[in-house]
Write an enzyme that holds these catalytic residues in place. Sequence first.
Site, PDB file in Angstrom:
ATOM      1  CG  ASP A 154      11.869  -3.924   3.282  1.00 59.91           C
ATOM      2  OD1 ASP A 154      12.840  -3.159   3.418  1.00 59.91           O
ATOM      3  OD2 ASP A 154      11.959  -5.164   3.395  1.00 59.91           O
ATOM      4  CD  GLU A 174      -9.532   0.808  -2.307  1.00 60.88           C
ATOM      5  OE1 GLU A 174      -9.769   0.729  -1.073  1.00 60.88           O
ATOM      6  OE2 GLU A 174      -9.303  -0.187  -3.020  1.00 60.88           O
TER       7      GLU A 174
END
Length: 544
Positions: A211, A265
Amino acid sequence: MTAASSSPRNPSTPGAWWRDGVIYQIYPRSFQDSNGDGVGDLEGIRRRLDYLVWLGVDAIWVSPFYPSPMYDFGYDVSDYCGVDAIFGSLESFDALVADAHVRGLKVILDFVPNHSSIEHPWFKESRSGQGPKTDWYIWRDGAPGGGPPNNWISNFGGSAWTFDEARGQYYYHAFLPEQPDLNWRNPEVRAAMQDVLRFWLRRGVDGFRVDVIWHLIKDEALRDNPKNHAWTPKQPEIERFLQIHSADQPEVHSVIAGMRGVLEEFGDRLLIGEIYLPMQRVVAYYGEASENGLGGAHLPFNFQLIEAPWIATTLGEMIEVYEGALPPGAWPNWVLSNHDRPRIAARVGPRQARVAAMLLLTLRGTPTLYYGDELGIENVEIPESRIRDPWALREPGLGVGRDPERTPMQWDAGPFAGFSTDQPWLPLTPDWPQRNVAEFGADPTSILSLVRALLRYRRARRSLSRGKWRRLPCGGDLLAYERRDEGERTIVVLNLGAAAQVWPIPPDLPELRIVISTNCDRAGEASRGSSILRADEGLMFDAS
């Protein structure tokens, strides 16, 4: 929908799903209510997954469902690692992810890192002026002569600064006073938010839409924003000043690179950024190039189709400029509607909404389809007594209310359109007994059937999912382009006008065969030399 429609699909090729796929945005309050309280929830979404498979989308982006006092309906988060009881629980979230993945659907969460709720424990500690979180929010003394530290305006009107009696300072909030902005210049804030990402990634989330990502870093000196001399009182107050210093600062790209690193990751995960900026600035959010590729957002949201005039020449030039501005290795994306802007059918009308669907699903890049647009839901009148949007309540009479684009999904002709067994939190469209999934799914000429056909054809044609884009010559209200991948060629011609148009077919194209018309009645028709498009019609041709 048939039984076969709910069968699992083959998972997308690793590393490619968000390039080939179509994202479907769900506003959870309004998709499906499973417990009869008039508000949608996660279990409701889970029960409707088979519909999404039948429709043909690849991923769902779910707007916020975190614990929240709901001043801004979930965009004021009081716990980043939980689920508000209105929407269910972490167990219902886990069930949703598991069932989505069984069906070959990806799950993207809305991440709201710019601001928390005023009720978040972090803010409560920060406002005390004691403890390690003292500097986790943006606090300042007032101006030398009194009043707020600078002239920054809230996006919902009024000063963006609120004086806190407990701490004796002002805190900054780009939106409501109940949504204080976090201090992303503090490395501890960055680390804490990166751990939030990891929390959800470990639960199987496939990506995040971030956002107001361009707001995360503000001018360190808090300089006043310059006046916008074109502003008038008929416009929202936020437009009184140019947001030069309160957003889009150079340091934000290091923040985004840190988020991108967390996602990497976990392998093939997607980072989307919400950015309302000029196109030349939007493309900067792809990040800097390195030996591993671009280091910013995979998809900085491209809202040009939401904001551009619905004029063929304007759209054609806009698409060309955007394609030319993309950094090497960047992948484009397109959005027609979302929870903050009027629906496409409300902007261009029901007939052009069909044309817009063909445009969205045939441009190069990843499209995002907003729930209910496949039904052609238009503007819904919200009685004054039922207005819920805090922006509309703070700045009445300016037409900024976002309730009309957040109304409930319409599933069938039963009570409350099959959305709930009780009065929905927002009104339905007046024609919901006819405009719903059950009725439109059985009608081969409906906009729902058109959207489904476009999605099926897009999935089957590499020219549409990965092919190059080339604008074709045309005139008047026509927009024409080619999508090509090696020998496979798909031609799209759209009539954005209310009168019939003749499209002279370029001589380098072979005989064309219509595969889809937005009017659903011309499949198989051959064209050579020229083709006539009726008013408000889009045509897709096979030119292979």
